[in-house]
Design a protein around this motif. Sequence first.
Motif, PDB file in Angstrom:
ATOM      1  N   ILE A  97       0.852  -1.190   0.000  1.00 43.31           N
ATOM      2  CA  ILE A  97       0.000   0.000   0.000  1.00 43.31           C
ATOM      3  C   ILE A  97       0.884   1.234   0.000  1.00 43.31           C
ATOM      4  CG2 ILE A  97      -1.800   1.267   1.254  1.00 43.31           C
ATOM      5  CD1 ILE A  97      -2.761  -1.421   0.219  1.00 43.31           C
ATOM      6  N   LYS A  98       0.598   2.143  -0.919  1.00 49.78           N
ATOM      7  CA  LYS A  98       1.301   3.426  -0.962  1.00 49.78           C
ATOM      8  C   LYS A  98       0.559   4.384  -0.036  1.00 49.78           C
ATOM      9  CE  LYS A  98       2.326   2.752  -5.860  1.00 49.78           C
ATOM     10  NZ  LYS A  98       2.087   3.310  -7.209  1.00 49.78           N
ATOM     11  N   THR A  99       1.185   4.770   1.062  1.00 53.62           N
ATOM     12  CA  THR A  99       0.548   5.658   2.035  1.00 53.62           C
ATOM     13  C   THR A  99       1.189   7.033   1.978  1.00 53.62           C
ATOM     14  OG1 THR A  99       2.046   5.283   3.899  1.00 53.62           O
ATOM     15  CG2 THR A  99       0.285   3.652   3.572  1.00 53.62           C
ATOM     16  N   LEU A 100       0.646   7.953   2.754  1.00 57.02           N
ATOM     17  CA  LEU A 100       1.202   9.298   2.826  1.00 57.02           C
ATOM     18  C   LEU A 100       2.605   9.279   3.415  1.00 57.02           C
ATOM     19  CD1 LEU A 100      -1.989  11.120   4.166  1.00 57.02           C
ATOM     20  CD2 LEU A 100      -1.171  11.014   1.807  1.00 57.02           C
ATOM     21  N   GLU A 101       2.911   8.254   4.222  1.00 56.37           N
ATOM     22  CA  GLU A 101       4.216   8.132   4.881  1.00 56.37           C
ATOM     23  C   GLU A 101       5.188   7.250   4.110  1.00 56.37           C
ATOM     24  OE1 GLU A 101       1.317   7.219   6.693  1.00 56.37           O
ATOM     25  OE2 GLU A 101       1.083   9.260   7.416  1.00 56.37           O
ATOM     26  N   GLY A 155      -9.317   9.955   2.216  1.00 49.21           N
ATOM     27  CA  GLY A 155      -9.250   9.094   1.045  1.00 49.21           C
ATOM     28  C   GLY A 155      -7.964   8.303   0.939  1.00 49.21           C
ATOM     29  N   GLU A 156      -7.099   8.403   1.934  1.00 50.21           N
ATOM     30  CA  GLU A 156      -5.838   7.667   1.927  1.00 50.21           C
ATOM     31  C   GLU A 156      -6.073   6.231   2.386  1.00 50.21           C
ATOM     32  OE1 GLU A 156      -6.149   9.046   6.203  1.00 50.21           O
ATOM     33  OE2 GLU A 156      -6.907   9.653   4.254  1.00 50.21           O
ATOM     34  N   PHE A 157      -5.190   5.334   2.003  1.00 48.66           N
ATOM     35  CA  PHE A 157      -5.298   3.929   2.378  1.00 48.66           C
ATOM     36  C   PHE A 157      -4.114   3.532   3.237  1.00 48.66           C
ATOM     37  CE2 PHE A 157      -7.728   4.323  -1.505  1.00 48.66           C
ATOM     38  CZ  PHE A 157      -8.863   3.581  -1.222  1.00 48.66           C
ATOM     39  N   TYR A 158      -4.343   2.625   4.165  1.00 49.01           N
ATOM     40  CA  TYR A 158      -3.252   2.091   4.970  1.00 49.01           C
ATOM     41  C   TYR A 158      -3.674   0.760   5.568  1.00 49.01           C
ATOM     42  CZ  TYR A 158      -5.946   4.418   8.657  1.00 49.01           C
ATOM     43  OH  TYR A 158      -6.956   4.832   9.487  1.00 49.01           O
TER      44      TYR A 158
END
Length: 126
Positions: free
Chosen positions: A70-74, A91-94
Amino acid sequence: MAAANSFDVKKAIRNMKYRKKPVIIEAVQWTGHNTREMWNFLTGKTTDYIQTSGDNFYIDHSKVDGGLVIKTLEGEHLASLNDFIIKGVKGEFYPCKPDIFEATYEVVIETTLSEMIADVAKEIYK
């Protein structure tokens, strides 16, 4: 010089307790067998063909069992089999481990106001 029993405001602020705001989230548990469901969830699409990557994820079996990254904000997070993939408030995924998910979230039963009124009416007029 401060008195021995004086109240330390800075220390009290650092030690404050906080409660998580009640937010309804969407999540899908990654089983390794629900590729179509996960694709639809992560892309928001229901196309005939699925790909091994998208804006929010890619598949790489050399990195993790099940292959879901998963490509996250971090940065990139590896989603192990049985992890829940959560769609956050922006709308982000983690990914989230099952034990943490179960301790933090509960199922939401969505009911419309008219359905609730109908249920109450049924109870009243039995």
